[in-house]
Motif scaffolding. Structure first.
Motif, PDB file in Angstrom:
ATOM      1  N   GLU A  59     -48.310  35.710 -11.675  1.00  0.00           N
ATOM      2  CA  GLU A  59     -48.825  34.760 -12.661  1.00  0.00           C
ATOM      3  C   GLU A  59     -49.791  33.838 -11.933  1.00  0.00           C
ATOM      4  O   GLU A  59     -49.436  33.239 -10.920  1.00  0.00           O
ATOM      5  CB  GLU A  59     -47.701  33.942 -13.296  1.00  0.00           C
ATOM      6  CG  GLU A  59     -48.180  33.065 -14.426  1.00  0.00           C
ATOM      7  CD  GLU A  59     -47.059  32.301 -15.104  1.00  0.00           C
ATOM      8  OE1 GLU A  59     -47.348  31.248 -15.693  1.00  0.00           O
ATOM      9  OE2 GLU A  59     -45.910  32.752 -15.039  1.00  0.00           O
ATOM     10  N   VAL A  60     -51.027  33.741 -12.447  1.00  0.00           N
ATOM     11  CA  VAL A  60     -52.078  33.014 -11.750  1.00  0.00           C
ATOM     12  C   VAL A  60     -52.750  32.013 -12.678  1.00  0.00           C
ATOM     13  O   VAL A  60     -52.581  32.052 -13.894  1.00  0.00           O
ATOM     14  CB  VAL A  60     -53.148  33.982 -11.188  1.00  0.00           C
ATOM     15  CG1 VAL A  60     -52.556  34.919 -10.161  1.00  0.00           C
ATOM     16  CG2 VAL A  60     -53.814  34.771 -12.304  1.00  0.00           C
ATOM     17  N   VAL A  61     -53.535  31.117 -12.072  1.00  0.00           N
ATOM     18  CA  VAL A  61     -54.382  30.173 -12.792  1.00  0.00           C
ATOM     19  C   VAL A  61     -55.808  30.386 -12.294  1.00  0.00           C
ATOM     20  O   VAL A  61     -56.044  30.446 -11.090  1.00  0.00           O
ATOM     21  CB  VAL A  61     -53.950  28.711 -12.526  1.00  0.00           C
ATOM     22  CG1 VAL A  61     -54.864  27.733 -13.258  1.00  0.00           C
ATOM     23  CG2 VAL A  61     -52.512  28.489 -12.907  1.00  0.00           C
ATOM     24  N   THR A  62     -56.745  30.482 -13.242  1.00  0.00           N
ATOM     25  CA  THR A  62     -58.140  30.651 -12.855  1.00  0.00           C
ATOM     26  C   THR A  62     -58.753  29.283 -12.571  1.00  0.00           C
ATOM     27  O   THR A  62     -58.151  28.249 -12.847  1.00  0.00           O
ATOM     28  CB  THR A  62     -58.949  31.333 -13.978  1.00  0.00           C
ATOM     29  OG1 THR A  62     -58.992  30.466 -15.110  1.00  0.00           O
ATOM     30  CG2 THR A  62     -58.344  32.664 -14.361  1.00  0.00           C
ATOM     31  N   GLY A  65     -58.763  27.011 -15.451  1.00  0.00           N
ATOM     32  CA  GLY A  65     -57.508  26.502 -15.970  1.00  0.00           C
ATOM     33  C   GLY A  65     -56.762  27.476 -16.863  1.00  0.00           C
ATOM     34  O   GLY A  65     -55.788  27.111 -17.510  1.00  0.00           O
ATOM     35  N   TYR A  67     -54.216  30.351 -17.667  1.00  0.00           N
ATOM     36  CA  TYR A  67     -53.033  30.991 -17.091  1.00  0.00           C
ATOM     37  C   TYR A  67     -52.986  32.430 -17.567  1.00  0.00           C
ATOM     38  O   TYR A  67     -53.284  32.718 -18.721  1.00  0.00           O
ATOM     39  CB  TYR A  67     -51.753  30.280 -17.551  1.00  0.00           C
ATOM     40  CG  TYR A  67     -51.493  28.987 -16.835  1.00  0.00           C
ATOM     41  CD1 TYR A  67     -50.552  28.921 -15.818  1.00  0.00           C
ATOM     42  CD2 TYR A  67     -52.185  27.835 -17.172  1.00  0.00           C
ATOM     43  CE1 TYR A  67     -50.308  27.731 -15.158  1.00  0.00           C
ATOM     44  CE2 TYR A  67     -51.948  26.638 -16.523  1.00  0.00           C
ATOM     45  CZ  TYR A  67     -51.003  26.594 -15.517  1.00  0.00           C
ATOM     46  OH  TYR A  67     -50.768  25.419 -14.873  1.00  0.00           O
ATOM     47  N   GLY A  68     -52.584  33.318 -16.683  1.00  0.00           N
ATOM     48  CA  GLY A  68     -52.467  34.718 -17.056  1.00  0.00           C
ATOM     49  C   GLY A  68     -51.612  35.466 -16.059  1.00  0.00           C
ATOM     50  O   GLY A  68     -51.262  34.960 -14.992  1.00  0.00           O
ATOM     51  N   THR A  69     -51.267  36.686 -16.437  1.00  0.00           N
ATOM     52  CA  THR A  69     -50.475  37.558 -15.577  1.00  0.00           C
ATOM     53  C   THR A  69     -51.354  38.718 -15.145  1.00  0.00           C
ATOM     54  O   THR A  69     -52.005  39.369 -15.978  1.00  0.00           O
ATOM     55  CB  THR A  69     -49.243  38.088 -16.329  1.00  0.00           C
ATOM     56  OG1 THR A  69     -48.495  36.968 -16.809  1.00  0.00           O
ATOM     57  CG2 THR A  69     -48.363  38.910 -15.419  1.00  0.00           C
ATOM     58  N   VAL A  82     -53.738  37.411 -20.793  1.00  0.00           N
ATOM     59  CA  VAL A  82     -53.684  35.983 -21.104  1.00  0.00           C
ATOM     60  C   VAL A  82     -52.827  35.704 -22.326  1.00  0.00           C
ATOM     61  O   VAL A  82     -52.415  34.570 -22.555  1.00  0.00           O
ATOM     62  CB  VAL A  82     -55.099  35.397 -21.284  1.00  0.00           C
ATOM     63  CG1 VAL A  82     -55.858  35.452 -19.976  1.00  0.00           C
ATOM     64  CG2 VAL A  82     -55.859  36.116 -22.375  1.00  0.00           C
ATOM     65  N   ARG A  97     -55.193  29.789  -7.969  1.00  0.00           N
ATOM     66  CA  ARG A  97     -53.912  29.778  -7.268  1.00  0.00           C
ATOM     67  C   ARG A  97     -52.937  30.706  -7.962  1.00  0.00           C
ATOM     68  O   ARG A  97     -53.108  31.062  -9.118  1.00  0.00           O
ATOM     69  CB  ARG A  97     -53.341  28.370  -7.179  1.00  0.00           C
ATOM     70  CG  ARG A  97     -53.013  27.733  -8.490  1.00  0.00           C
ATOM     71  CD  ARG A  97     -52.539  26.283  -8.313  1.00  0.00           C
ATOM     72  NE  ARG A  97     -52.394  25.630  -9.582  1.00  0.00           N
ATOM     73  CZ  ARG A  97     -51.236  25.509 -10.220  1.00  0.00           C
ATOM     74  NH1 ARG A  97     -50.139  25.970  -9.681  1.00  0.00           N
ATOM     75  NH2 ARG A  97     -51.173  24.911 -11.391  1.00  0.00           N
ATOM     76  N   VAL A  99     -49.246  31.031  -9.416  1.00  0.00           N
ATOM     77  CA  VAL A  99     -48.146  30.189  -9.875  1.00  0.00           C
ATOM     78  C   VAL A  99     -46.819  30.802  -9.435  1.00  0.00           C
ATOM     79  O   VAL A  99     -45.997  30.133  -8.814  1.00  0.00           O
ATOM     80  CB  VAL A  99     -48.187  30.024 -11.410  1.00  0.00           C
ATOM     81  CG1 VAL A  99     -47.004  29.205 -11.889  1.00  0.00           C
ATOM     82  CG2 VAL A  99     -49.491  29.382 -11.833  1.00  0.00           C
ATOM     83  N   THR A 100     -46.607  32.081  -9.760  1.00  0.00           N
ATOM     84  CA  THR A 100     -45.406  32.793  -9.318  1.00  0.00           C
ATOM     85  C   THR A 100     -45.794  34.190  -8.877  1.00  0.00           C
ATOM     86  O   THR A 100     -46.630  34.841  -9.501  1.00  0.00           O
ATOM     87  CB  THR A 100     -44.353  32.899 -10.447  1.00  0.00           C
ATOM     88  OG1 THR A 100     -44.940  33.528 -11.582  1.00  0.00           O
ATOM     89  CG2 THR A 100     -43.805  31.548 -10.833  1.00  0.00           C
TER      90      THR A 100
END
Length: 118
Positions: A59-62, A65, A67-69, A82, A97, A99-100
Motif C-alpha cells: 500500500e503506497v502514497v503517491t 497524495g 493512496y493505492g495498492t 486506487v 512512500r 504505507v504498508t
C-alpha cells in the motif's frame, strides 16, 4: 638639500593575508556540502531503494497524495488499484512512500510425527 621620504608597508594579518579568503571559501563549500548536498543525496538514495523494492500488495502514497495498492510492477511504471476495480499506471518516481508492505508468504509449517508430543 632635499628631503627623502621613506615609506614603510605594514603587513596586515601577519603575512597570511592572501591565504585567508581562500580558506574561508573552502570552509564555506565544506559547510554547504555537509549541510545541504550530502543529506539530499542520502534522501534520494533512500527513495530510489524504496521504489525499486515495490511489489504487489504494497500500500503506497503517491506524491499527489493518492493512496493505492500495488497490483503490478514493470521496469519504470507501477500499476496501482486506487478503488475496487479501478487501476491506474504511475511512474516509479511518483511513489512518495510505502504505507504498508505486503506480507511475504511464509513457508508452511510441517510437523514431523516424531517431534509431536502427545
Amino acid at each position: 638639500m632635499g628631503r627623502s621620504v621613506t615609506v614603510h608597508y605594514a603587513a596586515a594579518g601577519g603575512g597570511a593575508g592572501g591565504f585567508t579568503p581562500i580558506l574561508m571559501i573552502a570552509l564555506l563549500f565544506g559547510v554547504m556540502y555537509f549541510m545541504m548536498i550530502r543529506p539530499q543525496q542520502k534522501r534520494r538514495r533512500e527513495a530510489e531503494s524504496m521504489q525499486s523494492a515495490l511489489g504487489p500488495g504494497d500500500e503506497v502514497v503517491t506524491i499527489g497524495g493518492l493512496y493505492g495498492t500495488v497490483t503490478g510492477v514493470e521496469d519504470d511504471t507501477v500499476l496501482l488499484e486506487v478503488a475496487p476495480g479501478v487501476q491506474e499506471r504511475y511512474a516509479r518516481p511518483a511513489i512518495a512512500r510505502v504505507v504498508t508492505r505486503a506480507e511475504l508468504p511464509s513457508e508452511p509449517v510441517t510437523e514431523d510425527a516424531d517431534t509431536v508430543k502427545e
